[in-house]
Each structure stands twice: as C-alpha cells, then as structure tokens.
Scaffold this motif. Structure first.
Motif, PDB file in Angstrom:
ATOM      1  N   TYR A 205       0.815  -1.224   0.000  1.00 22.19           N
ATOM      2  CA  TYR A 205       0.000   0.000   0.000  1.00 22.19           C
ATOM      3  C   TYR A 205       0.848   1.273   0.000  1.00 22.19           C
ATOM      4  O   TYR A 205       0.371   2.335   0.371  1.00 22.19           O
ATOM      5  CB  TYR A 205      -0.948  -0.019   1.211  1.00 22.19           C
ATOM      6  CG  TYR A 205      -1.833  -1.238   1.210  1.00 22.19           C
ATOM      7  CD1 TYR A 205      -2.986  -1.281   0.438  1.00 22.19           C
ATOM      8  CD2 TYR A 205      -1.476  -2.375   1.938  1.00 22.19           C
ATOM      9  CE1 TYR A 205      -3.780  -2.415   0.398  1.00 22.19           C
ATOM     10  CE2 TYR A 205      -2.262  -3.514   1.896  1.00 22.19           C
ATOM     11  CZ  TYR A 205      -3.410  -3.522   1.131  1.00 22.19           C
ATOM     12  OH  TYR A 205      -4.192  -4.654   1.091  1.00 22.19           O
ATOM     13  N   ARG A 206       2.096   1.187  -0.458  1.00 23.37           N
ATOM     14  CA  ARG A 206       2.991   2.339  -0.362  1.00 23.37           C
ATOM     15  C   ARG A 206       2.512   3.527  -1.199  1.00 23.37           C
ATOM     16  O   ARG A 206       2.834   4.672  -0.884  1.00 23.37           O
ATOM     17  CB  ARG A 206       4.406   1.955  -0.754  1.00 23.37           C
ATOM     18  CG  ARG A 206       4.632   1.772  -2.248  1.00 23.37           C
ATOM     19  CD  ARG A 206       6.093   1.510  -2.554  1.00 23.37           C
ATOM     20  NE  ARG A 206       6.326   1.455  -3.987  1.00 23.37           N
ATOM     21  CZ  ARG A 206       7.157   0.609  -4.573  1.00 23.37           C
ATOM     22  NH1 ARG A 206       7.835  -0.258  -3.852  1.00 23.37           N
ATOM     23  NH2 ARG A 206       7.335   0.632  -5.884  1.00 23.37           N
ATOM     24  N   ASP A 207       1.764   3.277  -2.260  1.00 25.82           N
ATOM     25  CA  ASP A 207       1.292   4.370  -3.107  1.00 25.82           C
ATOM     26  C   ASP A 207       0.266   5.250  -2.406  1.00 25.82           C
ATOM     27  O   ASP A 207      -0.069   6.321  -2.915  1.00 25.82           O
ATOM     28  CB  ASP A 207       0.695   3.811  -4.403  1.00 25.82           C
ATOM     29  CG  ASP A 207       1.731   3.063  -5.223  1.00 25.82           C
ATOM     30  OD1 ASP A 207       2.666   3.710  -5.722  1.00 25.82           O
ATOM     31  OD2 ASP A 207       1.628   1.822  -5.330  1.00 25.82           O
ATOM     32  N   GLY A 280       1.256   1.439 -16.888  1.00 29.12           N
ATOM     33  CA  GLY A 280       0.773   2.262 -15.792  1.00 29.12           C
ATOM     34  C   GLY A 280       1.887   3.064 -15.147  1.00 29.12           C
ATOM     35  O   GLY A 280       1.731   4.258 -14.858  1.00 29.12           O
ATOM     36  N   MET A 281       3.022   2.424 -14.898  1.00 27.29           N
ATOM     37  CA  MET A 281       4.139   3.135 -14.283  1.00 27.29           C
ATOM     38  C   MET A 281       4.617   4.285 -15.154  1.00 27.29           C
ATOM     39  O   MET A 281       5.039   5.334 -14.657  1.00 27.29           O
ATOM     40  CB  MET A 281       5.301   2.167 -14.008  1.00 27.29           C
ATOM     41  CG  MET A 281       5.025   1.128 -12.937  1.00 27.29           C
ATOM     42  SD  MET A 281       6.498   0.154 -12.511  1.00 27.29           S
ATOM     43  CE  MET A 281       7.404   1.336 -11.508  1.00 27.29           C
ATOM     44  N   ASP A 286       0.152  10.950 -12.727  1.00 23.96           N
ATOM     45  CA  ASP A 286      -0.770  11.979 -12.258  1.00 23.96           C
ATOM     46  C   ASP A 286      -2.085  11.365 -11.790  1.00 23.96           C
ATOM     47  O   ASP A 286      -2.657  11.785 -10.769  1.00 23.96           O
ATOM     48  CB  ASP A 286      -1.040  13.005 -13.368  1.00 23.96           C
ATOM     49  CG  ASP A 286       0.177  13.874 -13.646  1.00 23.96           C
ATOM     50  OD1 ASP A 286       1.097  13.903 -12.813  1.00 23.96           O
ATOM     51  OD2 ASP A 286       0.195  14.516 -14.719  1.00 23.96           O
ATOM     52  N   TRP A 287      -2.574  10.395 -12.525  1.00 25.50           N
ATOM     53  CA  TRP A 287      -3.821   9.722 -12.133  1.00 25.50           C
ATOM     54  C   TRP A 287      -3.658   9.029 -10.781  1.00 25.50           C
ATOM     55  O   TRP A 287      -4.530   9.130  -9.916  1.00 25.50           O
ATOM     56  CB  TRP A 287      -4.204   8.707 -13.207  1.00 25.50           C
ATOM     57  CG  TRP A 287      -5.407   7.891 -12.876  1.00 25.50           C
ATOM     58  CD1 TRP A 287      -6.724   8.229 -13.042  1.00 25.50           C
ATOM     59  CD2 TRP A 287      -5.406   6.563 -12.302  1.00 25.50           C
ATOM     60  NE1 TRP A 287      -7.537   7.200 -12.610  1.00 25.50           N
ATOM     61  CE2 TRP A 287      -6.757   6.179 -12.147  1.00 25.50           C
ATOM     62  CE3 TRP A 287      -4.401   5.679 -11.913  1.00 25.50           C
ATOM     63  CZ2 TRP A 287      -7.119   4.938 -11.621  1.00 25.50           C
ATOM     64  CZ3 TRP A 287      -4.763   4.448 -11.392  1.00 25.50           C
ATOM     65  CH2 TRP A 287      -6.107   4.092 -11.247  1.00 25.50           C
ATOM     66  N   LEU A 288      -2.524   8.357 -10.587  1.00 24.19           N
ATOM     67  CA  LEU A 288      -2.286   7.662  -9.319  1.00 24.19           C
ATOM     68  C   LEU A 288      -2.195   8.662  -8.172  1.00 24.19           C
ATOM     69  O   LEU A 288      -2.679   8.389  -7.062  1.00 24.19           O
ATOM     70  CB  LEU A 288      -1.016   6.818  -9.408  1.00 24.19           C
ATOM     71  CG  LEU A 288      -0.634   6.012  -8.165  1.00 24.19           C
ATOM     72  CD1 LEU A 288      -1.766   5.121  -7.703  1.00 24.19           C
ATOM     73  CD2 LEU A 288       0.625   5.177  -8.434  1.00 24.19           C
ATOM     74  N   ALA A 289      -1.616   9.821  -8.430  1.00 24.46           N
ATOM     75  CA  ALA A 289      -1.565  10.855  -7.389  1.00 24.46           C
ATOM     76  C   ALA A 289      -2.970  11.266  -6.980  1.00 24.46           C
ATOM     77  O   ALA A 289      -3.236  11.518  -5.791  1.00 24.46           O
ATOM     78  CB  ALA A 289      -0.771  12.057  -7.892  1.00 24.46           C
TER      79      ALA A 289
END
Length: 391
Positions: A205-207, A280-281, A286-289
């Motif tokens: 869950y680090r993201d 994805g990487m 920006d989406w992951l943020a």
C-alpha cells in the motif's frame, strides 16, 4: 482426513465472510456496505485497458512464456522507481516480478526457510502471511504490537532464536492501516543485520502513504541487499487485481533461489498484466496521485467522523491507506459479532480474530474496516449504523 500442507491452516477469511451473506437480503433503504476486502472494485483506467487490448491484439510475445523473473523492461522500471523514491541504488537484477504480492511472499519464504524454521510476524498479522507459513511448516512467531499498533524492535529481539530466518513488517499496515515511522523501520533493519536475519518489508500500500517523501531510507544503505527484501503489488495502484502482478526487490543471490520457486509454480507472471503494470508506471503518475489523494480523504473521513462512536465506547486503534482497525464496546466476541452485523446492520467487515493467534484474546474485541471502496458518504452511513447498534 490425511494430514496435508493445506490442512495445517485455516480457511481463507474473506471467503468465509462472504458466506455470511447467504440467505440475507438487503433492501434499497439499507443496502449492504461491504468493507471486508481491500481489493479495488473499479476496473483499470480506460487508457490502461486500451493498452492491454493493444498488447493482446498486436504483441505476440504477450501470449507466450516470458522470463521467469519478469519482463526486462518492467524490472528496469521498478528498479528506477525504487531508486528514485527511496534515494538508493537498485538495479534490474535486484527485481523479480511475481504473480501478485502474495506470491512474492510465498517465494521469499520458500527461498529463506525450511521445515521448523521461524518467522516473526507483528500482530495483528496479515492472515495470508500466516496461512503460507502454516502450509510451509514454518512457525509464525507473534510479536504483539503496542501503543498505536506499532511493533517494537527490542521486543522482537527477545523472540529471535537460532531458527529465526526473518522478521516481517507490513507498512502501511494490513490490517491496522498504521504507517511505521522511518526510525521504527530503521531499528528493525539494524536488528536484522545484527542478528543475521532478513527484514521482509511488505509495501503493498505504499502508493497511498500519507508521507510526501520516502517512507524509509533502507535503500540508501549501500549494503541494503544483505538484509532487506521488499515486496510490492501493482494491484492496488493500477486496479490490476485480476491480472496478478507483484514485485520483490532483493539481492540477486536471493532471486536465484526465488527463480526456482517461480519456475515450478507459474513459470512467469501474467504477460498482459506485466505489460499493463509497465504502461501504468510510465503513463499514470498523475492519475495515481489523484487516487492517493482520494484515499487520504477517505482516511480523513474515518478519523473525523469517529467521535460519535467513541462516545459509545468504540476505539479507533489505527487508520491509513485502505484500512481502519477498531475496538468494539460489546460483550460479544468479534467472530460472533461480525456475522450479526451483516444481518442487523447491513455491514460486512472482518473480525479481529482473523488477524490474531487463537491464544491472544484481544482479537475478540477488534474489527477491521477496509474503507477504500466507500466514499465519505458511505463512511458516514457505516458509522451511523454502528452508532445505532443495540446489542
């Protein structure tokens, strides 16, 4: 029944909890609120789905066996990401791609332990870790956590024996949600180095960590590979649960042992999933943020809305990433309470007994809430139902 490896452990908790829904109906006025599992329920980003489709149609190698330790480009990308995030020196030969983070843990244990060896797990523990140790005839040594659900390295040292092979940390934690501070993690790394054991740090869950910088500095140590094995999952960040893609970062010599395990189980991680993780990487930062900000907002709703429950005797023991961990005020064991919550409150959550040794009575007072799939409105509705309980 003949004794087998699988009979040495318990039934999968999430599957057990789903059976509590059988025969129970939920009306439009009180639909089921399911906070039993952390897995994303939404599909991947549309552009990522398009990239998967493109690979399926036009990349012939996506349908064939690939290298056992993973797609070279993905190993490169993971190494660069870890080096950049943690300020360390990690290269592709430190990286293995696995069929999800659970397999990364299984491969790690297979490469470290033999029958009768020991691994220290802070409690409450992630139940799949305990299950795999059981099935591997490796003893899980519980390390009870203290104030704030944080483990103590000094207490862990007292548990080390000649059979200890590793200490496991999960941060942000499953089931408690809490984040271990860098100094806590450093103390465990120092302990592992001093006592000649590995530190397995599961950062699934680090993201969704609340810290803006690196959550620890383990990789800044030039000799990190002597001690550290990091585990990671692409499932939560990119909603790839069905594609089964995870990663581990470890010494190349360790990965040579891991390769034996992977080659006899899956041969290689899902090829489309690996390409999806790589895309994805490279394209969804920006989406992951934005996903992270939403999860942090839901954590805020968990914390800010808890006061009415606290007034009725509930305690919020931990919150972060995908999870909240609570103590209930009732004179009922949580494994009895949780099925009743389905029928009486339309809530599906897991009892603390699923995350604790049978010899630890504290699990009977605890429940895990996986809040990542409900928004602030849903969290408010869940709290109102819990506040209204009369048991």
């Amino acid at each position: 029944m003949t004794h087998s490896s699988t009979s040495a452990t318990f039934a999968p908790p999430v599957m057990e909890a789903r059976r509590w829904l059988e025969g129970v109906s939920f009306g439009a006025q009180r639909p089921l609120i399911n906070v039993s599992q952390a897995a994303p329920v939404e599909p991947p980003h549309p552009d990522l789905r398009a990239a998967i489709a493109e690979a399926a149609l036009h990349d012939d190698a996506a349908h064939l066996y690939g290298p056992v330790l993973g797609l070279p480009e993905l190993r490169d990308e993971v190494a660069a990401s870890v080096s950049r995030t943690y300020g360390g020196a990690v290269t592709a030969d430190h990286v293995a791609i696995t069929s999800g983070c659970n397999q990364a843990f299984a491969a790690t244990i297979a490469s470290l332990c033999g029958v009768g060896d020991e691994v220290i797990l802070p409690t409450p523990w992630y139940f799949n870790h305990k299950m795999w140790l059981d099935m591997s005839s490796v003893r899980a040594v519980p390390l009870p956590t203290g104030q704030g659900m944080i483990p103590d390295a000094g207490e862990a040292e007292a548990l080390i024996t000649p059979r200890t092979r590793a200490i496991v940390l999960v941060t942000p934690n499953n089931p408690c949600g809490v984040e271990y501070a860098p100094d806590v993690i450093a103390q465990f790394a120092d302990l592992a180095r001093r006592r000649g054991v590995k530190l397995i740090i599961d950062e699934t869950y680090r993201d969704f960590h609340s810290r803006s910088g690196a959550p620890h500095d383990l990789f800044a140590d030039p000799d990190w590979a002597d001690v550290v094995i990091q585990l990671y999952s692409f499932s939560k960040a990119y909603r790839l649960t069905g594609h089964r893609v995870g990663a581990m970062v470890a010494a190349p010599a360790q990965l040579a042992q891991v390769e034996k395990f992977l080659d006899t189980v899956t041969i290689c991680a899902n090829q489309l999933g690996q390409r999806a993780a790589l895309w994805g990487m490279r394209h969804l930062g920006d989406w992951l943020a934005g996903e992270r900000e939403e999860i942090l907002a839901r954590r805020g709703a968990i914390e800010s809305g808890f006061a009415p429950l606290a007034a009725r005797g509930w305690r919020l023991l931990g919150a972060g990433a995908y999870f909240a961990y609570v103590a209930h005020p009732f004179d009922i064991a949580s494994n009895i309470l949780a099925p009743r919550l389905v029928r009486e409150a339309g809530l599906l959550m897991l009892p603390g007994t699923m995350f604790m040794p049978e010899t630890d009575p504290s699990g009977a007072q605890q429940l895990r809430i996986a809040f990542a799939n409900i928004d602030a409105t849903g969290i408010g509705a869940m709290y109102r139902r819990l506040e209204a309980l009369e048991l």
